[in-house]
Design a protein around this motif. Structure first.
Motif, PDB file in Angstrom:
ATOM      1  N   CYS A   1      69.249 -56.089  30.295  1.00 23.51           N
ATOM      2  CA  CYS A   1      67.832 -56.245  30.650  1.00 23.51           C
ATOM      3  C   CYS A   1      67.491 -57.731  30.851  1.00 23.51           C
ATOM      4  CB  CYS A   1      66.978 -55.647  29.532  1.00 23.51           C
ATOM      5  SG  CYS A   1      65.203 -55.878  29.764  1.00 23.51           S
TER       6      CYS A   1
ATOM      7  N   TYR B   1      64.779 -59.246  30.116  1.00 20.04           N
ATOM      8  CA  TYR B   1      63.714 -59.775  29.274  1.00 20.04           C
ATOM      9  C   TYR B   1      64.207 -60.273  27.906  1.00 20.04           C
ATOM     10  CZ  TYR B   1      60.607 -57.747  32.824  1.00 20.04           C
ATOM     11  OH  TYR B   1      59.986 -57.429  33.998  1.00 20.04           O
ATOM     12  N   CYS B   2      64.043 -59.511  26.846  1.00 16.44           N
ATOM     13  CA  CYS B   2      64.081 -60.118  25.508  1.00 16.44           C
ATOM     14  C   CYS B   2      65.497 -60.235  24.941  1.00 16.44           C
ATOM     15  CB  CYS B   2      63.165 -59.361  24.554  1.00 16.44           C
ATOM     16  SG  CYS B   2      63.900 -57.920  23.785  1.00 16.44           S
TER      17      CYS B   2
ATOM     18  N   GLN C   1      68.609 -57.783  24.560  1.00 18.59           N
ATOM     19  CA  GLN C   1      69.556 -57.669  25.679  1.00 18.59           C
ATOM     20  C   GLN C   1      70.140 -56.253  25.770  1.00 18.59           C
ATOM     21  OE1 GLN C   1      70.687 -60.150  28.301  1.00 18.59           O
ATOM     22  NE2 GLN C   1      68.508 -60.262  27.736  1.00 18.59           N
ATOM     23  N   CYS C   2      69.222 -55.298  25.905  1.00 24.54           N
ATOM     24  CA  CYS C   2      69.630 -53.901  25.984  1.00 24.54           C
ATOM     25  C   CYS C   2      70.556 -53.679  27.175  1.00 24.54           C
ATOM     26  CB  CYS C   2      68.400 -53.018  26.140  1.00 24.54           C
ATOM     27  SG  CYS C   2      67.304 -53.069  24.709  1.00 24.54           S
TER      28      CYS C   2
ATOM     29  N   CYS D   1      62.873 -50.159  26.549  1.00 23.18           N
ATOM     30  CA  CYS D   1      61.420 -50.100  26.456  1.00 23.18           C
ATOM     31  C   CYS D   1      60.826 -50.070  27.865  1.00 23.18           C
ATOM     32  CB  CYS D   1      60.877 -51.255  25.630  1.00 23.18           C
ATOM     33  SG  CYS D   1      60.835 -52.841  26.491  1.00 23.18           S
TER      34      CYS D   1
ATOM     35  N   LYS E   1      59.278 -52.187  29.550  1.00 21.86           N
ATOM     36  CA  LYS E   1      59.559 -53.384  30.358  1.00 21.86           C
ATOM     37  C   LYS E   1      60.945 -53.255  31.002  1.00 21.86           C
ATOM     38  CE  LYS E   1      58.892 -56.045  26.700  1.00 21.86           C
ATOM     39  NZ  LYS E   1      58.230 -55.214  25.672  1.00 21.86           N
ATOM     40  N   GLY E   2      61.916 -52.849  30.206  1.00 21.73           N
ATOM     41  CA  GLY E   2      63.269 -52.711  30.734  1.00 21.73           C
ATOM     42  C   GLY E   2      63.375 -51.621  31.796  1.00 21.73           C
TER      43      GLY E   2
ATOM     44  N   MET F   1      60.393 -55.531  20.804  1.00 22.67           N
ATOM     45  CA  MET F   1      61.721 -54.996  21.134  1.00 22.67           C
ATOM     46  C   MET F   1      61.880 -53.618  20.481  1.00 22.67           C
ATOM     47  SD  MET F   1      64.157 -57.745  19.064  1.00 22.67           S
ATOM     48  CE  MET F   1      63.903 -59.107  20.201  1.00 22.67           C
TER      49      MET F   1
ATOM     50  N   PRO G   1      63.564 -50.817  20.871  1.00 21.18           N
ATOM     51  CA  PRO G   1      64.823 -50.170  20.451  1.00 21.18           C
ATOM     52  C   PRO G   1      65.352 -50.679  19.109  1.00 21.18           C
ATOM     53  CG  PRO G   1      64.914 -50.705  22.792  1.00 21.18           C
ATOM     54  CD  PRO G   1      63.684 -51.381  22.240  1.00 21.18           C
TER      55      PRO G   1
HETATM   56 FE1  SF4 Z   1      64.500 -55.263  27.655  1.00 21.23          FE
HETATM   57 FE2  SF4 Z   1      62.791 -53.923  26.150  1.00 21.23          FE
HETATM   58 FE3  SF4 Z   1      65.382 -54.000  25.516  1.00 21.23          FE
HETATM   59 FE4  SF4 Z   1      63.914 -56.178  25.219  1.00 21.23          FE
HETATM   60  S1  SF4 Z   1      63.655 -54.249  24.102  1.00 21.23           S
HETATM   61  S2  SF4 Z   1      65.928 -56.079  26.137  1.00 21.23           S
HETATM   62  S3  SF4 Z   1      62.496 -55.996  26.943  1.00 21.23           S
HETATM   63  S4  SF4 Z   1      64.479 -53.050  27.328  1.00 21.23           S
END
Ligand code: SF4
Length: 690
Positions: A15, A17-18, A21-22, A45, A47-48, A180, A182
């Motif tokens: 991902c 974003y955060c 790093q999913c 999430c 966003k991802g 975050m 997950p």
């Molecule tokens: Fe992306 Fe959401 Fe996972 Fe963060 S928690 S890496 S923003 S998918």
């Protein structure tokens, strides 16, 4: 939508974003799916899930833009014209004002390769000491506290999967259910304790888990930790053998903590003394327990000391380095960990080396083929760098990569004035964020699914970012931009190929604290899980630190005495409320990306201010009204959300919005004396009807 490769091709990446790093699959159409990876186990999430919609966004920047003067509009221009103009102006300004006339501003979202090459570009191609990055805003206090206590700063010194078996987890200033989500999947077996002025979704989960929500006055977390340490000692919960064998400094810490018995701490922080004792009892009584901190503990003018106070509590209870227990920091930005290791920070060189250390300078200069004495620095921290722009002795030009400082920096009105005072502002970005649109030159760059590289997640695990699509025509990677500028400045040694840059990074980091020399693209592509330090190609990496010793020469953790200091700005008659800032589930950082995702913007389309209903009524406001949030520095407009669970003395603003809705119009740029991190979490405000 096809951007260049076979639509059915599915690439394993992470991902954008955060720091969790999913794992993601991204196909040749830019469609995103969750991928099994230890941090997210297939989930993403919102966003991802929606990140792919930005790849072909109608506002995507696809050609360089330049303006003839600040009063003129930005106009499309070719790459040769843009890079040639930038290089020429940089040299002219340096010839007139000296090397430090040019400043560079990086980001915690840049890949390791970009962070490394940007630091080298500043020190070697430009010869400027003026480089820092936006990670100074969000992780530097935890980094400084970790270095001070443990001798090394790695956010989580253990894999997140270790949390799966935790019995008790204390989250100090961490709203992970929103930032975050997950990660919450790793906390399902634990009794949670959340320290936060707000009843966040994470705090709700704590209550549902049979735990507690501790709701201190903003800026008083350090007192809460001292009260809990006092309770640990008096109630007989301190691990004496651990203190004797693995730490130094307890007596000095206790000299302060003994003055903060829980009832006295309660009078300052507002958390019931009984709750302090209860939580300490839970932590002491469990065999698998963790203390985790995040921005709520860090973003203060005494953030390093606040994080230190939580570390002291964790050490007194014998947590760090014990199997199944520990202390950690939940790093925020996507490459928040790697971004602070490879040289875009004003005081660092690659491998987490200090730029003030002669041996470190000699090693890195050897890799770069330059004289160690030619390396400038240390320079100014991010907030100080921005405050000096355009001044008589400050930089006259600024190059920004991956940061939107007109929204994310504290006291943004002052930042806007400083940017306007520059002779040259250059921004490399993917979308027309606020800072890009204020620039003299805008350089369109590739997004995460269009480039190769590595990221280092919150566990210190190095990950491969992989390209699923070609960037749109007209777009270049950040590495190509840096290499192109170096070429036009007449300086060799700046490859644009990520693998070549990473191999150079490996050599530069060899022997450093964050040693990546044993990590290769081939090993990562073969599926190896490699946490730094990894000092040799046959080294397995280091998923868990501190199991035998801490990183100080004597192998012991240092307990550092810290005491309560009031926030830099306290409420008064004119500004009677404490404002605190943070994030919401559907937006990320300055919102430059997520505000442009229709699905996310539809959920939270505008700034809001959370207010206790009684506080709102006293200000003549009701739920849904527009309010002016006024501090000594500026005013932010936000729609009122009445929240009965909020402290009546506190209001909360998300910082994802720009222009008149920017929360950072009101925030205080007061800095921590050690980390130089701004005090985003507390400033004095009043509310008015808009
Ligand atoms: Fe992306 Fe959401 Fe996972 Fe963060 S928690 S890496 S923003 S998918």
């Amino acid at each position: 939508m096809t951007l260049g490769v076979a639509p059915a091709t599915r690439v394993a990446t992470h991902c954008p974003y955060c720091a969790l790093q999913c794992g993601q699959w991204v196909d040749g159409r830019g469609d995103v799916d969750g991928r099994q990876f230890p941090t997210n186990r297939g989930g993403l999430c919102q966003k991802g899930w929606t990140s792919g919609s930005l790849l072909a966004h109608p506002e995507r920047l696809t050609t360089p833009l330049m303006r003839a003067a600040r009063s003129e509009p930005l106009q499309p221009v070719g790459w040769d014209g843009a890079l040639g103009h930038v290089a020429r102006r940089l040299r002219e300004l340096q010839a007139e004002h000296g090397p430090d006339a040019v400043a560079v501003f990086g980001a915690g979202g840049l890949t390791n390769e970009k962070a490394y090459l940007l630091g080298k570009f500043a020190r070697v191609a430009l010869g400027t000491s003026q480089i820092d990055y936006n990670g100074r805003f969000c992780m530097s206090s935890a980094a400084a506290a970790g270095n001070r206590a443990f001798g090394v700063d790695r956010g989580l010194p253990f894999p997140v999967t270790d949390l799966d078996e935790a019995e008790v987890v204390l989250l100090a200033g961490a709203n992970v259910a929103e930032t975050m989500p997950p990660l919450m999947g790793h906390l399902t077996n634990a009794r949670l304790v959340v320290v936060d002025p707000r009843r966040t979704p994470t705090a709700e989960r704590a209550l549902a888990s049979g735990g507690l929500h501790l709701q201190p006055v903003p800026g008083t977390d350090l007192v809460l930790a001292l009260g809990m340490l006092h309770a640990a000692v008096v109630d007989g919960h301190v691990d004496g053998d651990y203190l004797a064998g693995r730490t130094t400094g307890f007596d000095d810490v206790w000299r302060i903590a003994q003055q903060w018995w829980p009832e006295r701490a309660e009078r300052v922080c507002g958390v019931p003394a009984a709750d302090m004792r209860t939580v300490v009892g839970w932590l002491a009584g469990a065999s698998r327990r963790y203390v985790l901190t995040a921005r709520g503990a860090e973003q203060h003018a005494h953030g390093v000391d606040t994080v230190t106070s939580w570390i002291n509590l964790a050490l007194a209870l014998g947590l760090p380095g014990r199997p199944g227990s520990g202390f950690g920091t939940v790093t925020g930005q996507g490459n928040g960990q790697g971004g602070r290791e490879h040289g875009q920070k004003s005081d660092q060189l690659p491998g987490y080396r200090s730029i003030s250390d002669p041996a470190a300078r000699a090693h890195v200069a050897g890799v770069w083929g330059v004289d160690p004495d030619s390396l400038p620095g240390p320079g100014r921290s991010a907030t100080e760098l921005l405050a000096g722009l355009g001044r008589r002795d400050g930089p006259k030009a600024l190059l920004v990569f991956g940061s939107n400082v007109l929204v994310s920096a504290p006291h943004t009105n002052a930042v806007a004035e400083r940017l306007a005072a520059l002779d040259l502002l250059v921004v490399a970005d993917v979308l027309p964020g606020e800072t890009a649109m204020a620039a003299d030159v805008v350089l369109p760059v590739a997004q995460w699914a269009e480039e190769e590289g590595t990221m280092t997640n919150l566990e210190g695990r190095v990950l491969r970012r992989r390209r699923a699509l070609r960037p749109p025509d007209g777009v270049r990677t950040d590495l190509e931009v840096i290499a192109g500028l170096a070429d036009r400045l007449g300086v060799a040694g700046f490859p644009a190929d990520p693998r070549a840059v990473f191999d150079e990074l490996r050599a530069a980091s060899a022997g450093g604290i964050a040693d990546y020399s044993g990590i290769t693209y081939d090993r990562l592509d073969a599926g190896e899980a490699l946490h730094w330090p990894c000092p040799a190609p046959d080294h397995p990496g280091t998923p868990r630190l501190f199991t035998d010793r801490f990183a100080h020469p004597d192998g012991r953790a240092r307990m550092v005495p810290v005491d309560h200091t009031p926030s830099a700005e306290l409420p008064d008659a004119e500004h009677p409320l404490r404002a605190t800032t943070g994030r919401v589930l559907v937006h990320y950082q300055s919102g430059a990306q997520t505000r442009r995702v229709a699905e996310l913007a539809g959920i939270v389309p505008e700034a809001f201010v959370e207010v206790h209903p009684d506080t709102a009524a006293r200000a003549g406001l009701a739920d849904g009204d527009w309010a002016r949030v006024v501090s000594r520095r500026g005013t932010a407009q936000a729609r009122v959300r009445c929240v009965p669970s909020l402290r009546p003395d506190t209001v909360f603003l998300p910082f994802h919005f720009g222009a008149e809705q920017a929360a950072n119009r009101v925030t205080n740029p007061a800095l921590d004396p050690v980390s130089r991190m701004p005090e985003f979490k507390v400033c004095a405000v009043r509310l008015e009807p808009a």
